[in-house]
Design a protein around this motif. Structure first.
Motif, PDB file in Angstrom:
ATOM      1  N   UNK A  39       0.681  -1.311   0.117  1.00 28.56           N
ATOM      2  CA  UNK A  39      -0.069  -0.043  -0.017  1.00 28.56           C
ATOM      3  C   UNK A  39       0.751   1.186   0.134  1.00 28.56           C
ATOM      4  N   UNK A  40       2.016   1.064   0.456  1.00 29.80           N
ATOM      5  CA  UNK A  40       3.089   2.273   0.380  1.00 29.80           C
ATOM      6  C   UNK A  40       3.409   2.843  -0.957  1.00 29.80           C
ATOM      7  N   UNK A  41       2.812   2.040  -2.142  1.00 29.70           N
ATOM      8  CA  UNK A  41       3.119   2.650  -3.456  1.00 29.70           C
ATOM      9  C   UNK A  41       1.675   3.337  -4.066  1.00 29.70           C
ATOM     10  N   UNK A  42       0.663   3.127  -3.062  1.00 32.45           N
ATOM     11  CA  UNK A  42      -0.526   3.790  -3.790  1.00 32.45           C
ATOM     12  C   UNK A  42      -0.175   5.336  -4.017  1.00 32.45           C
ATOM     13  N   UNK A  43      -0.697   5.791  -5.081  1.00 32.60           N
ATOM     14  CA  UNK A  43      -0.440   7.385  -5.574  1.00 32.60           C
ATOM     15  C   UNK A  43       1.208   7.663  -6.008  1.00 32.60           C
ATOM     16  N   UNK A  44       2.081   6.916  -5.830  1.00 29.76           N
ATOM     17  CA  UNK A  44       3.344   7.093  -6.252  1.00 29.76           C
ATOM     18  C   UNK A  44       3.611   6.815  -7.869  1.00 29.76           C
ATOM     19  N   UNK A  45       4.206   7.787  -8.417  1.00 34.02           N
ATOM     20  CA  UNK A  45       4.601   7.743  -9.789  1.00 34.02           C
ATOM     21  C   UNK A  45       5.725   6.780  -9.992  1.00 34.02           C
ATOM     22  N   UNK A  46       5.514   5.704 -10.758  1.00 36.41           N
ATOM     23  CA  UNK A  46       6.634   4.523 -10.913  1.00 36.41           C
ATOM     24  C   UNK A  46       6.997   4.451 -12.277  1.00 36.41           C
ATOM     25  N   UNK A  47       6.855   5.679 -13.086  1.00 36.60           N
ATOM     26  CA  UNK A  47       7.230   5.307 -14.672  1.00 36.60           C
ATOM     27  C   UNK A  47       8.678   5.431 -14.735  1.00 36.60           C
ATOM     28  N   UNK A  48       9.408   6.139 -13.716  1.00 37.11           N
ATOM     29  CA  UNK A  48      11.007   5.971 -14.179  1.00 37.11           C
ATOM     30  C   UNK A  48      11.497   5.079 -12.909  1.00 37.11           C
ATOM     31  N   UNK A  49      10.597   4.417 -12.346  1.00 41.15           N
ATOM     32  CA  UNK A  49      11.508   3.567 -11.042  1.00 41.15           C
ATOM     33  C   UNK A  49      12.119   2.140 -11.837  1.00 41.15           C
ATOM     34  N   UNK A  50      13.412   1.953 -11.423  1.00 41.59           N
ATOM     35  CA  UNK A  50      13.877   1.028 -11.802  1.00 41.59           C
ATOM     36  C   UNK A  50      14.127  -0.181 -10.923  1.00 41.59           C
ATOM     37  N   UNK A  51      13.948  -1.483 -11.476  1.00 42.40           N
ATOM     38  CA  UNK A  51      14.233  -2.786 -10.927  1.00 42.40           C
ATOM     39  C   UNK A  51      15.374  -3.033 -10.236  1.00 42.40           C
TER      40      UNK A  51
END
Length: 456
Positions: free
Chosen positions: A111-123
């Motif tokens: 749930x901590x990822x809700x509302x977070x922009x993950x477009x540029x998030x890297x694995x």
């Protein structure tokens, strides 16, 4: 290396090589079959996972399809997100949703990822996972493999996701299945295949050792058996040698007693009588005739001595060679008028070693003696020739012939034939006899390649 060791070595080496080749072939075939099995299981797992994911996403899409089809309001979207958040299966099975800009809309396990922009998030491996999922969904949907944190264990594991797009709302929805259990199953299969390989190689090694042990045991038994047979033959041969020596001594003794001794006694008596006659002048002429007769007897005695010496060891064999010795032997038999003996030589004068020459001469002697004693032949021919590296002696007669098989069954008969065969066997030669109503043929063959070996 002893003969018994050579036999075991030459028998065991091809066997071990065969087992080694079999082991290599079995090893490669087992690995190949294991790879095929692994690939088949992996494909089956993959197909089942693909179908399962697509089925889950179809269910999720169906659960919000009434909202997506009727309304484009924020309330409908909130209701759809609530439904997606409540859908799950198992400990690690959940649905996620992102908008086309990469903002997290639904992620019930994080749930901590809700509302977070993950477009540029890297694995962890450097890939922009969310961007890949969005691109896949906007291009018609499909499967995407990536690494993600597993909620039940908080460890990063490979994951396979299936995503679709909801273009009217600008969303993507999807779900994923972690593949670590598949990898564990495949690793177990690999371990089982390796274990089977090791067990198979161990069994082949055990069978190979047992086979080598069996070959070694049979080789030892064979060697012992052959050694016993060889010992028996050696004793028999030694007995025959002793018997032959005694027979030869007896013959020489008879010749000395019956021939030379009588001649010497006669010469002695005639010489004594001639000496007495010399005392009377009127007996001088008679004494001279007695001495002349004595000289004639001495010449006959010298001939007898040469004959005995020739039988023991013909000097011509050493001086002029085998061909001349055989010619002299044939001339001597012909001179006695016992048989017509013809000789033909198509070989060199001294083609082989002294031992081989002696063996061939003795074979010819024995063959002529046998012919005279048993065959009732009137004509005999001897032929000495060289054929393709072999020295060949052929003795033919026109006698009555005999049955070689019947002779071989009687140990007290065919001694001369056995002597000839044993003489030739001692120098690596061969001996054969063919006989019939038209006569008998004796063939003796010795390889000329053994000449240097017998000289060494």
């Amino acid at each position: 290396m002893k003969l018994r060791h050579k036999i075991i070595f030459y028998a065991a080496t091809p066997l071990l090589i065969s087992f080694a080749v079999i082991a290599v072939v079995v090893w490669h075939q087992t690995i190949r079959l294991g790879d095929q099995q692994r690939h088949s299981i992996q494909e089956a797992y993959q197909s089942s996972k693909d179908a399962e994911l697509r089925h889950y996403v179809d269910l999720a899409e169906h659960s919000i399809s009434h909202l997506y089809a009727r309304s484009d309001t924020e309330a409908a979207k909130r209701e759809a997100l609530k439904i997606l958040a409540q859908l799950d299966y198992g400990d690690d099975g959940y649905f996620f949703a992102y908008d086309f800009d990469g903002n997290t809309l639904v992620h019930p396990r994080q749930p901590e990822l809700l509302g977070r922009n993950m477009w540029n998030w890297e694995n962890v491996d450097g890939t922009k996972t969310i961007r890949l999922l969005i691109d896949r969904a906007r291009n018609g949907g499909g499967y995407e493999r990536y690494l993600w944190s597993k909620p039940s264990s908080s460890t990063v594991a490979p994951k396979l996701a299936y995503v679709i797009a909801l273009p009217k709302w600008g969303w993507i929805i999807g779900t994923g299945i972690y593949l670590d259990d598949v990898d564990a199953a495949l690793a177990k299969i690999d371990e089982q295949v390796s274990g089977h390989n090791r067990d198979t190689m161990r069994m082949i090694a055990i069978i190979a050792l047992l086979a080598v042990a069996a070959v070694a045991s049979l080789g030892l038994l064979f060697n012992l058996s052959e050694q016993r047979v060889a010992d028996v033959k050696l004793r028999e041969l030694a007995q025959r040698v002793v018997l032959s020596q005694e027979e030869e001594r007896a013959r020489v003794s008879r010749d000395l007693h019956d021939g030379i001794s009588q001649h010497l006694v006669s010469i002695k008596l005639q010489s004594e009588a001639a000496i007495i006659k010399l005392e009377a002048p009127q007996q001088v002429e008679a004494a001279r005739r007695a001495f002349e007769h004595t000289v004639q007897q001495m010449n006959r005695l010298l001939g007898e001595i040469r004959h005995i010496s020739h039988d023991l060891r013909p000097a011509i064999l050493d001086d002029l060679g085998l061909g001349s010795a055989l010619q002299f032997l044939c001339d001597e038999w012909g001179a006695h008028g016992k048989m017509q003996v013809d000789f033909s030589c198509k070989a060199q004068e001294n083609p082989a070693s002294a031992m081989i020459n002696t063996v061939m001469f003795r074979v010819a002697q024995e063959a002529l003696n046998n012919t005279w004693r048993h065959a009732q032949a009137t004509a005999v021919s001897l032929e000495l020739a060289e054929e393709h590296g072999w020295l060949v002696l052929v003795v033919r007669d026109n006698g009555a012939g005999f049955d070689p098989g019947q002779i071989a069954k009687h140990p007290k008969q065919g001694i001369g034939l056995r002597n000839m065969a044993e003489r030739l066997g001692a120098v690596g030669g061969s001996f054969s006899v063919s006989s019939g109503p038209d006569g008998t043929t004796v063939t003796a063959r010795v390889s000329l390649s053994t000449k240097e070996a017998l000289h060494a």
